[in-house]
Motif scaffolding. Structure first.
Motif, PDB file in Angstrom:
ATOM      1  N   LEU A  88       1.192   3.041 -14.819  1.00  0.00           N
ATOM      2  CA  LEU A  88       1.305   2.226 -13.617  1.00  0.00           C
ATOM      3  C   LEU A  88       1.062   0.757 -13.925  1.00  0.00           C
ATOM      4  O   LEU A  88       1.744  -0.126 -13.389  1.00  0.00           O
ATOM      5  N   MET A  89       0.118   0.484 -14.811  1.00  0.00           N
ATOM      6  CA  MET A  89      -0.133  -0.901 -15.195  1.00  0.00           C
ATOM      7  C   MET A  89       1.034  -1.454 -15.999  1.00  0.00           C
ATOM      8  O   MET A  89       1.472  -2.590 -15.775  1.00  0.00           O
ATOM      9  N   ARG A  90       1.542  -0.650 -16.927  1.00  0.00           N
ATOM     10  CA  ARG A  90       2.668  -1.101 -17.756  1.00  0.00           C
ATOM     11  C   ARG A  90       3.905  -1.365 -16.913  1.00  0.00           C
ATOM     12  O   ARG A  90       4.665  -2.310 -17.169  1.00  0.00           O
ATOM     13  N   GLN A  91       4.121  -0.535 -15.885  1.00  0.00           N
ATOM     14  CA  GLN A  91       5.301  -0.680 -15.042  1.00  0.00           C
ATOM     15  C   GLN A  91       5.102  -1.644 -13.881  1.00  0.00           C
ATOM     16  O   GLN A  91       6.004  -1.850 -13.084  1.00  0.00           O
ATOM     17  N   ASP A  92       3.911  -2.237 -13.791  1.00  0.00           N
ATOM     18  CA  ASP A  92       3.608  -3.186 -12.724  1.00  0.00           C
ATOM     19  C   ASP A  92       3.673  -2.520 -11.350  1.00  0.00           C
ATOM     20  O   ASP A  92       4.126  -3.114 -10.379  1.00  0.00           O
ATOM     21  N   VAL A  93       3.207  -1.252 -11.266  1.00  0.00           N
ATOM     22  CA  VAL A  93       3.238  -0.481 -10.023  1.00  0.00           C
ATOM     23  C   VAL A  93       1.872  -0.546  -9.344  1.00  0.00           C
ATOM     24  O   VAL A  93       0.841  -0.308  -9.966  1.00  0.00           O
ATOM     25  N   ARG A  94       1.887  -0.877  -8.077  1.00  0.00           N
ATOM     26  CA  ARG A  94       0.666  -0.902  -7.274  1.00  0.00           C
ATOM     27  C   ARG A  94       0.499   0.435  -6.565  1.00  0.00           C
ATOM     28  O   ARG A  94       1.452   0.966  -5.991  1.00  0.00           O
ATOM     29  N   LEU A  95      -0.693   0.991  -6.602  1.00  0.00           N
ATOM     30  CA  LEU A  95      -0.968   2.271  -5.945  1.00  0.00           C
ATOM     31  C   LEU A  95      -1.715   2.056  -4.643  1.00  0.00           C
ATOM     32  O   LEU A  95      -2.663   1.268  -4.570  1.00  0.00           O
ATOM     33  N   GLN A  96      -1.272   2.755  -3.602  1.00  0.00           N
ATOM     34  CA  GLN A  96      -1.992   2.795  -2.333  1.00  0.00           C
ATOM     35  C   GLN A  96      -2.033   4.249  -1.863  1.00  0.00           C
ATOM     36  O   GLN A  96      -1.326   5.112  -2.397  1.00  0.00           O
ATOM     37  N   ALA A  97      -2.853   4.524  -0.860  1.00  0.00           N
ATOM     38  CA  ALA A  97      -2.953   5.885  -0.336  1.00  0.00           C
ATOM     39  C   ALA A  97      -3.130   5.831   1.174  1.00  0.00           C
ATOM     40  O   ALA A  97      -3.759   4.906   1.709  1.00  0.00           O
ATOM     41  N   ILE A  98      -2.559   6.821   1.865  1.00  0.00           N
ATOM     42  CA  ILE A  98      -2.729   6.951   3.305  1.00  0.00           C
ATOM     43  C   ILE A  98      -3.164   8.378   3.611  1.00  0.00           C
ATOM     44  O   ILE A  98      -2.901   9.300   2.846  1.00  0.00           O
ATOM     45  N   GLY A  99      -3.838   8.553   4.743  1.00  0.00           N
ATOM     46  CA  GLY A  99      -4.284   9.882   5.131  1.00  0.00           C
ATOM     47  C   GLY A  99      -5.789   9.924   5.309  1.00  0.00           C
ATOM     48  O   GLY A  99      -6.485   8.898   5.237  1.00  0.00           O
ATOM     49  N   GLN A 100      -6.295  11.122   5.519  1.00  0.00           N
ATOM     50  CA  GLN A 100      -7.734  11.320   5.692  1.00  0.00           C
ATOM     51  C   GLN A 100      -8.381  11.443   4.307  1.00  0.00           C
ATOM     52  O   GLN A 100      -8.808  12.521   3.877  1.00  0.00           O
ATOM     53  N   ILE A 101      -8.432  10.315   3.633  1.00  0.00           N
ATOM     54  CA  ILE A 101      -8.900  10.274   2.249  1.00  0.00           C
ATOM     55  C   ILE A 101     -10.332  10.776   2.127  1.00  0.00           C
ATOM     56  O   ILE A 101     -10.731  11.332   1.091  1.00  0.00           O
ATOM     57  N   GLU A 102     -11.108  10.623   3.196  1.00  0.00           N
ATOM     58  CA  GLU A 102     -12.505  11.053   3.158  1.00  0.00           C
ATOM     59  C   GLU A 102     -12.650  12.558   2.972  1.00  0.00           C
ATOM     60  O   GLU A 102     -13.726  13.046   2.594  1.00  0.00           O
ATOM     61  N   ARG A 103     -11.586  13.319   3.209  1.00  0.00           N
ATOM     62  CA  ARG A 103     -11.650  14.772   3.040  1.00  0.00           C
ATOM     63  C   ARG A 103     -11.448  15.197   1.583  1.00  0.00           C
ATOM     64  O   ARG A 103     -11.704  16.354   1.236  1.00  0.00           O
ATOM     65  N   LEU A 104     -10.987  14.290   0.739  1.00  0.00           N
ATOM     66  CA  LEU A 104     -10.785  14.620  -0.669  1.00  0.00           C
ATOM     67  C   LEU A 104     -12.135  14.791  -1.361  1.00  0.00           C
ATOM     68  O   LEU A 104     -13.138  14.205  -0.942  1.00  0.00           O
ATOM     69  N   PRO A 105     -12.186  15.573  -2.449  1.00  0.00           N
ATOM     70  CA  PRO A 105     -13.429  15.690  -3.214  1.00  0.00           C
ATOM     71  C   PRO A 105     -13.918  14.318  -3.675  1.00  0.00           C
ATOM     72  O   PRO A 105     -13.116  13.425  -3.954  1.00  0.00           O
ATOM     73  N   ALA A 106     -15.220  14.169  -3.750  1.00  0.00           N
ATOM     74  CA  ALA A 106     -15.807  12.872  -4.110  1.00  0.00           C
ATOM     75  C   ALA A 106     -15.282  12.357  -5.442  1.00  0.00           C
ATOM     76  O   ALA A 106     -15.002  11.154  -5.593  1.00  0.00           O
ATOM     77  N   SER A 107     -15.146  13.237  -6.429  1.00  0.00           N
ATOM     78  CA  SER A 107     -14.664  12.809  -7.751  1.00  0.00           C
ATOM     79  C   SER A 107     -13.228  12.305  -7.677  1.00  0.00           C
ATOM     80  O   SER A 107     -12.855  11.351  -8.366  1.00  0.00           O
ATOM     81  N   THR A 108     -12.414  12.940  -6.830  1.00  0.00           N
ATOM     82  CA  THR A 108     -11.023  12.512  -6.666  1.00  0.00           C
ATOM     83  C   THR A 108     -10.958  11.166  -5.962  1.00  0.00           C
ATOM     84  O   THR A 108     -10.185  10.279  -6.355  1.00  0.00           O
ATOM     85  N   ARG A 109     -11.786  10.998  -4.922  1.00  0.00           N
ATOM     86  CA  ARG A 109     -11.821   9.718  -4.207  1.00  0.00           C
ATOM     87  C   ARG A 109     -12.223   8.588  -5.151  1.00  0.00           C
ATOM     88  O   ARG A 109     -11.671   7.483  -5.085  1.00  0.00           O
TER      89      ARG A 109
END
Length: 236
Positions: free
Chosen positions: A90-111
């Motif tokens: 993602l860094m090499r390709q100059d891609v920015r990552l974003q996320a939508i949704g109820q992110i708080e429901r994801l496991p803590a390590s994943t968040r």
């Protein structure tokens, strides 16, 4: 296919068919999800080549939490692996990552992994990759309505001031243009609680292939179909 002013600015994809792809091959469902990760790489590369600014992928719906616990754990492990292994790309390709949704429901390590990579790629400008995680559009719309209702009750906004743009500013996708093109794989003809507000005027292309079979050429074909259509937005 080269970049063109006729290409969509924002493509959204319902990545469907991982389980059926695996079943046809006598494999566990988790293998279908693993194979689908390669398709993600393909479409990100294709979007960069096309000059598409935003790519939103329906990676994990709010309803997916109801799947068997073992499958959910496998999906979270696959997401962790994606976030770890794709960081350099993602860094090499100059891609920015974003996320939508109820992110708080994801496991803590994943968040933690997700937040770290979102922060790391924040200044990238080539393509914005939006992962819809623990996402449900009805829940998103209800949350926006509650937010506006609370502000109205507190006197922060008058009901007559609420219009489409104000409402959209309370959605998860605030600041992101609505999708021009919605692609669904596996041949299914439904939108599955995905970006219901945002796809009001999106062109829809259905692809019969299962998601693990989807490649750059398939996205190019979908964009060709998009180019052939005349978008009226309710006008003649």
């Amino acid at each position: 296919m080269a970049a063109s002013s006729d290409n969509p600015r924002h493509i959204a994809i319902i990545m469907d068919g991982n389980g059926r792809w695996a079943k046809e091959r006598g494999l566990p469902r988790r293998e279908g999800h693993r194979a689908g990760a390669e398709s993600v790489r393909e479409v990100v590369d294709a979007c960069k080549e096309l000059g598409v600014e935003y790519l939103t992928l329906y990676a994990f719906s709010s309803e997916n939490w109801n799947r068997p616990e073992a499958e959910v754990k496998a999906l979270m492990a696959l997401l962790d692996r994606f976030l770890d292994e794709r960081a350099k790309d993602l860094m090499r390709q100059d891609v920015r990552l974003q996320a939508i949704g109820q992110i708080e429901r994801l496991p803590a390590s994943t968040r933690k992994r997700l937040d770290k990579l979102i922060s790391k790629t924040a200044d990238n400008k080539s393509v914005t990759l939006v992962l819809a995680l623990s996402y449900g559009s009805r829940e998103e719309i209800v949350s926006a309505a509650r937010s506006l209702a609370a502000d109205a009750a507190a006197g922060k906004i008058r009901p007559e001031e609420i219009d489409c743009s104000v409402f959209a500013s309370r959605l998860n996708t605030a600041g992101i243009p609505d999708p021009d093109l919605l692609v669904r794989t596996s041949g299914e003809l439904r939108v599955s609680n995905f970006l219901l507000w945002q796809i009001s005027y999106s062109e829809i292309v259905i692809v019969k292939k299962f998601w693990p079979e989807f490649r750059q050429g398939d996205l190019f074909e979908a964009v060709d179909e998009y180019r052939r259509r005349h978008r009226r937005f309710g006008a003649l």
